[in-house]
Structures are given as C-alpha cells and as structure tokens.
Design a protein around this motif. Structure first.
Motif, PDB file in Angstrom:
ATOM      1  N   LYS A  15       0.839  -1.193   0.000  1.00  0.00           N
ATOM      2  CA  LYS A  15       0.000   0.000   0.000  1.00  0.00           C
ATOM      3  C   LYS A  15       0.878   1.248   0.000  1.00  0.00           C
ATOM      4  O   LYS A  15       2.009   1.224   0.504  1.00  0.00           O
ATOM      5  CB  LYS A  15      -0.880   0.038   1.261  1.00  0.00           C
ATOM      6  CG  LYS A  15      -1.860  -1.100   1.408  1.00  0.00           C
ATOM      7  CD  LYS A  15      -2.625  -0.942   2.715  1.00  0.00           C
ATOM      8  CE  LYS A  15      -3.598  -2.087   2.950  1.00  0.00           C
ATOM      9  NZ  LYS A  15      -4.328  -1.928   4.240  1.00  0.00           N
ATOM     10  N   PRO A  16       0.386   2.354  -0.523  1.00  0.00           N
ATOM     11  CA  PRO A  16       1.115   3.615  -0.346  1.00  0.00           C
ATOM     12  C   PRO A  16       1.372   3.843   1.135  1.00  0.00           C
ATOM     13  O   PRO A  16       0.491   3.620   1.974  1.00  0.00           O
ATOM     14  CB  PRO A  16       0.167   4.664  -0.929  1.00  0.00           C
ATOM     15  CG  PRO A  16      -0.665   3.900  -1.912  1.00  0.00           C
ATOM     16  CD  PRO A  16      -0.836   2.536  -1.332  1.00  0.00           C
ATOM     17  N   ALA A  17       2.598   4.259   1.476  1.00  0.00           N
ATOM     18  CA  ALA A  17       2.969   4.380   2.883  1.00  0.00           C
ATOM     19  C   ALA A  17       2.016   5.294   3.642  1.00  0.00           C
ATOM     20  O   ALA A  17       1.769   5.072   4.838  1.00  0.00           O
ATOM     21  CB  ALA A  17       4.400   4.899   3.000  1.00  0.00           C
ATOM     22  N   GLY A  18       1.463   6.284   2.980  1.00  0.00           N
ATOM     23  CA  GLY A  18       0.534   7.187   3.643  1.00  0.00           C
ATOM     24  C   GLY A  18      -0.749   6.522   4.066  1.00  0.00           C
ATOM     25  O   GLY A  18      -1.490   7.060   4.907  1.00  0.00           O
ATOM     26  N   GLN A  19      -1.054   5.350   3.486  1.00  0.00           N
ATOM     27  CA  GLN A  19      -2.274   4.635   3.832  1.00  0.00           C
ATOM     28  C   GLN A  19      -2.012   3.411   4.705  1.00  0.00           C
ATOM     29  O   GLN A  19      -2.946   2.710   5.087  1.00  0.00           O
ATOM     30  CB  GLN A  19      -2.986   4.180   2.546  1.00  0.00           C
ATOM     31  CG  GLN A  19      -3.357   5.314   1.605  1.00  0.00           C
ATOM     32  CD  GLN A  19      -3.926   4.796   0.292  1.00  0.00           C
ATOM     33  OE1 GLN A  19      -4.347   3.640   0.176  1.00  0.00           O
ATOM     34  NE2 GLN A  19      -3.925   5.651  -0.725  1.00  0.00           N
ATOM     35  N   ALA A  20      -0.747   3.136   5.000  1.00  0.00           N
ATOM     36  CA  ALA A  20      -0.400   1.928   5.743  1.00  0.00           C
ATOM     37  C   ALA A  20      -0.697   2.077   7.229  1.00  0.00           C
ATOM     38  O   ALA A  20      -0.615   3.168   7.795  1.00  0.00           O
ATOM     39  CB  ALA A  20       1.077   1.601   5.551  1.00  0.00           C
ATOM     40  N   GLU A  21      -1.048   0.970   7.827  1.00  0.00           N
ATOM     41  CA  GLU A  21      -1.394   0.954   9.245  1.00  0.00           C
ATOM     42  C   GLU A  21      -0.171   1.253  10.104  1.00  0.00           C
ATOM     43  O   GLU A  21       0.879   0.647   9.952  1.00  0.00           O
ATOM     44  CB  GLU A  21      -1.944  -0.426   9.626  1.00  0.00           C
ATOM     45  CG  GLU A  21      -2.305  -0.568  11.098  1.00  0.00           C
ATOM     46  CD  GLU A  21      -2.632  -2.009  11.468  1.00  0.00           C
ATOM     47  OE1 GLU A  21      -3.347  -2.184  12.468  1.00  0.00           O
ATOM     48  OE2 GLU A  21      -2.174  -2.926  10.780  1.00  0.00           O
TER      49      GLU A  21
END
Length: 920
Positions: free
Chosen positions: A882-888
């Motif tokens: 996932k794009p890092a900005g959306q990662a948990e």
C-alpha cells in the motif's frame, strides 16, 4: 553458547470488535544473567520481553509477583513482593521493591502486562490512546536465588591451602593445590548449594564429578579489595551416606606469574580456597560443610606448574586416582593450612562464567625439522589444545602456541615476548592418554609439538575455544564477502578477549587495559550481551581509584600504571554511558558517578591558563600518521567534561551538569583558538585523527563544519588514496563520524580496500586475528600481536548501525525507541541484520533490485521506531503493498538526506521505495 531462559506461553486476549490476538510474555531475566544463581544485590532488577503479531503493541501497565515458594506463586500470591498494577510502559530494569532479601533465599517470580485492545487501528506511543486495556495471562515462572549477603553467612568457613614462598624468578613455578574432605549425609536431601571461592583459579568436585562445566573460576579481581565466589546447585551430586569433596586450586593472577617483567606484578601469596555447602533435609534440618583445618591438602599432584604466560606442566605419573572420591587414602597428604583472607570483600560472580564454547579440528600437520611438528588450525582463537597420545612412562611432550609462522615453517614466538607459552605433558604409560591444560589459555593458530611418541595425526589434536560465555545477540550478513570475513574475524577476537576483563591474547601483558575498550564495548553491544561483563569491569576501575581521583590505566591494577592520560581512563565515563544507552541501565551511572567526577576533577589540574592541555601519554596509539598529543589531550578533556555533564543531568545533579558543561565550553573555545586554522579549515597536524576527534566531539565551529568534513574526506580519498591513517584513538570514532556526517560512502571505501594499510590487507595476508599494527607483516617483533581490536575501533558497530541502520536512541535508552537508518552504499546488494535487544528482536533486512529499495523491518513490542526509508520521494514508498501514507501504524515525518522518515509502533513492515539516482 549460553541462552537466556526462555519461559514461553501464549495468552489469548479477547478484543471487542476484533479477532483474538496472541500476546506472549517471555525471557524473564533477573539482572543481565542467564543463570541467576547466587545474586547478592539488595534490589535485583527484572526484565521481560513482550511478543505480539499485531502492530503498535505496547505495555501500559504491569504486575510483578515474587514469592518464596513456587506453590504460593501458583496461587497468585506474592509474599515477597506484589507490585500491584503499576501504570507504566517499563519492561526492563524494573527494580525489586519488596521485602528485604536474605541469604540463600529462593525468589520465584512472574509477571503479567496490560496492553491496549486492538480496534482496527494502531496508535503510536506519543499519541493519545483511548483503546480499552486487556491484561495478558501470567507468564511462566522464573527463579533467582540470593547468594551470601553477609560475611557471617559463610558459617565459619576458613581460608585454607598450603603456604609457599614468594616468587623469585621471572618464570615462576608453583604446583597446583589439591584439597579434599569426606563427610556423611544421614537423611534424604531436598536441596544443596555450594558457595566456592578458589583463588587464583579453581575447580570443585563432588564424589568424583566436576560440579560445573565452567573453566578457571571464579574470575580475576584485585583480590585485596574484592574476591568473587561462584554458586552451584549440588543436590544431584550428593547422596545419603559417605560423600567426598575435592578442589584443585591453581595460581591464576593470585600467585604472581612474574616478578617484574615486563612490569612489576602484584603478588597475593599462595593459592587458597573458601567453601560453604548448605544442605537442606526433608525434615527441615540443615547441615553445613565448610572449609577448615580438618581438610587434607597436597602440592604433590600432577599439575607441577601453571601460569597464564608460561604454560602448564602436568606429570601424569603423579596422578592420584580417586583423590576426589570416598575411600581415597590421603595419609600421605598434609593437614590443610589456615591461610589469611585476601582482604577483599566477597561478592558473587555476577557475570557469565568462562566455558569452552567451540571445538576446532586442525587442518594439517607439517614437519619442518626432525622431531618438530606444526599443527595448523584454520583460524586463530584463544584457548587450549587437547592432545591424545600413547607412549612410555616418562616421555615428555611439549606444545607451544602462537598466531604466526616464520618463513621456514617454524613458530614465530617473538611477539609472545617473555611468555614461554609452553605446555608440558609427561606420560604415565600403559595406553592412550588424553590431556589439556586446566589453568591456562593462549592465543593459538599454530602449535609446535616436540617429543610426541610416534607420528602425530590430525585426530590427535583439538582446539578448545575458551572465553566468558557471553550470549551472542546479533547477526549480520551482507553481499560483500570481505565485510562478512571481517565480521567473523572480529567475533572471535571480541569473544576471546572476554576473560574477567578485556585482555589481549598472546604476549606477556594480558592486562585489562583501559583506552580502546570504551570503543570495543560499543562495538560489541550491537551483537553481544556483554553488559554484566563490563559492569563488573567498571567495578574493578572504581576500586582502583586513588583518593586523589587518579585511576590506573590497567584494571585490575596488577600493574599500577597511573599515567595521567586523559584518554585511557575515559572509559569510566564512556562505558557506563554505553550501558545506559544500549541496556537502559541507570544504576551503572549511579554506581560510577562519583568515580567519574573525582577523576575528571583530578585531570582538571592539567589545564593550562589558556584552557588547553599539553599532556597525553599514549597518543593515537599505533597510527600511520601521528597526531599532536596536546590536541588529543585537549579534545578528550572537552569530551570528558561534556559527557560527565550528560551523566549529571540524567541523574538530576543539575549543578554539576552546569559546572562541567561550562568547563567543556571553555575548553572548546580554547581548543579552536590553539589548534584550528580558520584560513584552511584544518586542525594542527592535518591528520585524520585530528579531524575525526574535532567532528566526533562537536568541537568544530558550526559554520566551518562542512569544510572540515571535506578536508577529512579529501585526506582519506585523495591524499591517502582511500586509506585510513589513524591509530587506536582515531579508529574509535572514524566510522561513526563519517556515517553521521553523511559520508557513509567514504566509510565503505575504507572497509573495502585490500591493500596496505587496510583491514582487507590483513585478510589478504591470512590474518589469525585483527592486527595490532597496520604494518604487522613488516614491523619488528614485540608490541606487534594479533587478536587485538585496537585498529577495528567502531568498525563492527558500523556494520550494524551504519549499513543495517540499527541504532539506540539516547533519549529513550535500551532500544525503547529505535532509530533505523540503513545506508545502501557502494555496490552492496543486500544487508541482513538482527539484534536481540532488551525489548525484543530488531530486524533490518534490505536489498536493492531494479532500482528499488526493498526493506523488511521488525520493531519489537513495547518499543517504537523512527524509520528512514531511502527513497527518491515519499510518494514512491509503499508498505505491505500500500502507499505508505495509507499503511497501518505509519506516521510520515519528513524527507531527510534522501530518505523518507516515518514514526512507527511495533510490528513487522515490508517497505518498497524508488531509490534516488545517486544511490541506484
């Protein structure tokens, strides 16, 4: 190798709106010890590791129970200490705060923790976390046992042995002492514990069996100030009826191995022992077996001479079969003599024992001269040689060991100096005989054998690698074979030097030199759990401090060298601070603060009116290019005051913190006024060491920092053609300085050279260990050994901290917060590293493929990290697809030096990023 006690269970936590999650609390530890038997500190410290598969797992509270019986603990009753629920995220170095602990007390303990329940998102430790809390199940129980806290607890035990004359020869000979006693046990035993101090080195036997698997107990100290004892569980070696106990006591450093060559030695007299065995019976009664004048003793056993430098002589014709068993006829022995106590306080050995950890087979045997055989091993190591042979009674076999051969195939013994390093075995005859020295070790790769009956075969020899059995907590591998070779070679040197204190392996010194060891400690902490070892050594240094504040350059001070060096004793500040940063050990700062302060105050007398110093004893020891001594001394004066100020601030001593910070500031100004040329941005001498110390100690004016870095880089890359020119002092700081100043590429250039002077050149010359001098192969004999670490400095640490990027955060010590900042440099294709921190396993595993940086990271539970992902920009970074900005669990911080920085909680992460063109 020793392994930490692994106490494992899985506790299921029921989380609202989420699947069941597994949390594991394991690796319960008391102090730093794998085998916490015989602890004699009033308030031991407890640590545990939390494991969880979910991200952002952190402890918010804990409860510790300590009970005097396992049955009470099983009922969740802590009669010694029930901490109650403590709102805290601390899971390491938790100080026992229960009832006073008495000698021999058994302390059973367990812990449970509270963690936030998962609700589908992960909150970072610095953010408000409103999730409900759930407690884990209790951990499996662990145990520590108290040692003998008060002198009277030895139950009247007396120091015994056989007296001897003081040494008169530079090659002293003194036979080992054998002591024995028989006694009767009349009832069933429930427990038996032996407390034993045999000085200088000793082995204890019960009914014919060695009590432990340890070597050369109990360890070296300044015996007039403290003596170590060891503790054994003896229950399974005793029986109802008649029993026999025996001890062999060798010289170690107690009976001086020299008089005055190469320097005057401290002598404590003849070897002696102290013993107390407490036996507990099923009916609640007790029996104490102690050392006293009822024992029998002899010096006519087979070990005729023994010392670390010259070797051990064993006459098998004098063996005494059954001497340590019931029924042996000891009528020819003497009554044991009562000897004086050494004078030092008795303390438990609170660090790892010496053991044989590996066994090596030789690779070939050569025969350079008639009757002379050279046994070759593939690598150098510290230890002894086990030999087997068959011959006639009286045949004498001599083994001598070194790291080097001469061109004619014979041993190069010149670097051993006055150390004879000869082990002698006299056969008893009648069949195959197997032997190895007991109270002796030597740096070894080549063994000269003379007098061997017949023709020796490879199967007749075995190399025994021996050292304090410190747990290896780090693993490193990369795509560069040379770096991997260096890592392995340094590992054997680092472990081999662990012998109660750090010491070289071959010549006639083998002292605990301060100086380089402050760097070695940091270099080792990235992959060795040597915290207890160095904490003990700092205790030695405290005891060696004179009333005026001076500290011996050698600890323990078997040689009393007080040079007024500003560099060598600086270890008393640097090592405790490293223990704090890496292990979260605040107590070691508290214990050593007054020692640090008194020493720094003592050195302030060296300041001239211009706030610089002219004095430094050893300089940049063994450099290619020497650095002016006043520059080194003044640089260390500044750093010593600066670091002492940091310790004072950590301990809440604000007035001291300000006082020493002010001195450091004045010295910094004076340093630049005297040594810095603002026109050329150079420091006096224009050496790599001068630049490195100025940068590492933050002495360079801020507006000149980049210019000084460029001068350092120019000297390395252009003037020296990608080579180092530093010695011990500069090497202590050069790799981290280059890395921290954004020039990891230059550090990599240094480590990949294979011509002289370089580490690769050592490998090209088939080094047995790291060289003491860059020109070892051409320099004259004497101070020119192998198996040293002085020219490795912070190299090994750079593998982990620079290439793999695993770094502690001094603001949150003990890897509570981790700075993960890998350096993809040169032509490296991958780096795989891990470190078992106090909080759990940290992993940094990266590779480069098709312009992409692929990085697998593990952050242990109850810890957080700042990750620096090498990337062209933040938009190119993905995590788990996932794009890092959306990662948990990721919080983007900034772009910095070609890397995207993120704040994360615990968990396992898989990053992928497009590399900048400069790295690709």
């Amino acid at each position: 190798m020793n392994k930490l006690i692994s106490l494992t269970f899985a506790a299921l936590l029921l989380a609202p709106l989420a699947a069941l999650q597994a949390v594991e609390v394991r690796d319960l530890r008391c102090e730093y010890l794998a085998d916490p038997l015989g602890i004699d500190v009033a308030k031991p410290r407890l640590s545990w590791i939390i494991e969880s598969a979910r991200r952002g797992e952190r402890q918010t509270a804990y409860q510790v129970l300590v009970a005097s019986a396992l049955e009470l603990l099983a009922k969740d009753q802590g009669d010694l200490w029930d901490s109650g629920k403590v709102a805290s995220d601390q899971s390491i170095q938790v100080e026992y705060a229960g009832k006073p602990l008495a000698s021999r007390m058994q302390c059973h303990w367990k812990v449970r923790v509270w963690t936030p329940t998962s609700l589908g998102s992960v909150a970072l430790a610095k953010e408000p976390d409103l999730r409900p809390l759930t407690s884990s199940s209790w951990s499996q129980p662990a145990l520590w046992t108290m040692g003998l806290v008060k002198p009277e607890d030895w139950q009247g035990a007396k120091w015994i042995g056989l007296d001897a004359r003081l040494p008169k020869s530079e090659h002293t000979r003194l036979a080992a002492r054998y002591l024995r006693r028989e006694f009767v046990i009349g009832k069933p035993i429930t427990s038996a514990t032996a407390y034993f101090c045999g000085l200088g080195e000793s082995e204890l036997y019960l009914n014919g069996k060695n009590v432990g698997d340890r070597e050369r107990d109990p360890g070296m100290t300044m015996f007039s100030k403290r003596c170590l004892y060891v503790t054994f569980d003896a229950k399974d070696l005793l029986k109802e009826g008649s029993n026999a106990i025996g001890a062999i006591v060798g010289n170690g450093r107690f009976f001086a191995p020299r008089v005055a060559r190469p320097a005057r030695y401290k002598n404590f007299g003849a070897p002696r022992m102290l013993l107390s065995i407490r036996i507990c019976f099923a009916d609640g009664s007790l029996q104490d077996i102690v050392s006293d004048e009822s024992w029998r003793a002899t010096d006519q056993g087979p070990i005729r001479a023994n010392n670390e430098y010259d070797g051990e002589e064993y006459d098998a014709r004098l063996e005494m079969p059954g001497w340590d068993r019931v029924g042996f006829n000891d009528s020819g022995w003497k009554q044991a003599e009562l000897l004086s106590a050494p004078g030092g306080r008795l303390q438990s050995r609170m660090y790892e024992p010496m053991r044989i950890t590996e066994r090596f087979k030789p690779v070939k045997i050569t025969n350079p001269d008639p009757g002379v055989y050279i046994v070759h091993f593939a690598k150098g190591f510290y230890g002894t040689i086990q030999i087997k042979m068959s011959g006639a009674a009286g045949d004498k076999v001599v083994m001598r060991s070194t790291f080097d051969l001469l061109a004619n195939g014979r041993l190069n013994i010149a670097n051993n100096r006055s150390a004879k390093t000869s082990d002698i075995y006299i056969l008893k005859g009648g069949g195959e005989e197997t032997w190895r020295p007991r109270f002796r070790g030597q740096g070894t790769r080549y063994v000269e054998v003379t007098g061997f009956p017949g023709t020796p075969q490879l199967a007749d020899f075995e190399g025994l690698f021996m050292h304090d059995d410190i747990e290896e907590t780090g693993k490193f591998e990369c795509s560069d074979a040379l770096i991997n070779q260096l890592d392995r070679l340094m590992r054997y040197d680092q472990l081999g030097q662990k012998q109660s204190h750090p010491k070289e392996l071959e010549r006639d010194e083998r002292m605990g030199w301060l100086g380089g060891s402050g760097t070695y400690a940091v270099d080792e902490f990235v992959h060795l759990n040597s915290a207890a070892f160095y904490a003990k050594w700092m205790g030695d240094a405290r005891l060696e401090q004179n009333a005026d504040g001076s500290i011996s350059d050698v600890c323990p001070a078997y040689w009393n060298f007080r040079s007024k060096s500003l560099v060598w004793p600086a270890d008393v500040i640097l090592i405790p601070l490293a223990l704090y940063d890496y292990f979260g050990d605040r107590r070691v700062l508290e214990e050593n603060y007054e020692t640090m302060k008194k020493w720094v105050v003592y050195t302030l007398a060296l300041l001239k009116p211009d706030d610089t110093v002219d004095h430094d004893k050893y300089g940049d020891h063994c450099p290619v290019v020497p650095t002016p001594l006043p520059l080194i001394g003044t640089a260390y004066m500044h750093n010593n005051c600066k670091q002492l100020s940091r310790v004072a601030r950590l301990l809440g001593k604000d007035q001291d913190a300000k006082h020493f910070a002010d001195i450091a500031a004045k010295v910094k100004t004076a340093y630049n006024k005297r040594f810095f040329d603002p026109k050329s941005n150079t420091y006096e001498g224009k050496t790599q060491c001068a630049y490195v110390l100025s940068l590492a100690f933050d002495l360079v004016p801020e507006d000149r920092r980049q210019a000084v870095i460029e001068n350092l880089v120019n000297d390395i890359m252009v003037v020296r053609q990608r080579h180092v020119s530093v010695g011990l002092v500069g090497m202590a700081w050069i790799m981290r300085t280059l890395n921290d100043r954004g020039r990891a590429d230059v550090a990599y250039a240094l480590v990949t050279r294979t011509d002289k002077p370089s580490w690769g050149y050592m490998l090209a010359k088939d080094a047995s260990g790291m060289w003491e001098k860059w020109d070892h192969d051409t320099a004259g004999p004497g101070m020119n050994g192998q198996g040293f670490l002085m020219l490795t400095g912070d190299l090994n640490a750079w593998f982990y901290q620079g290439l793999a990027g695993i770094n502690p955060d001094p603001q949150q010590p003990g890897f509570k917060h981790i700075i993960l900042k890998p350096q993809p440099v040169g032509d490296l294709k991958y780096v795989r590293a891990s470190y078992q921190s106090m909080h759990g396993l940290i992993v940094s595993d990266w590779k480069i493929a098709q312009g992409k940086f692929l990085w697998n990271v593990t952050v242990p539970a109850n810890a957080t990290a700042t990750l620096h992902v090498p990337a062209r920009n933040a938009d190119s970074v993905t995590e788990s697809g996932k794009p890092a900005g959306q990662a948990e669990g990721l919080k983007f911080l900034r772009m910095e030096r070609g890397a995207a920085a993120y704040e994360v909680g615990s968990g396992t992460y898989q990053f992928q990023a497009t590399l900048p063109e400069t790295i690709r």
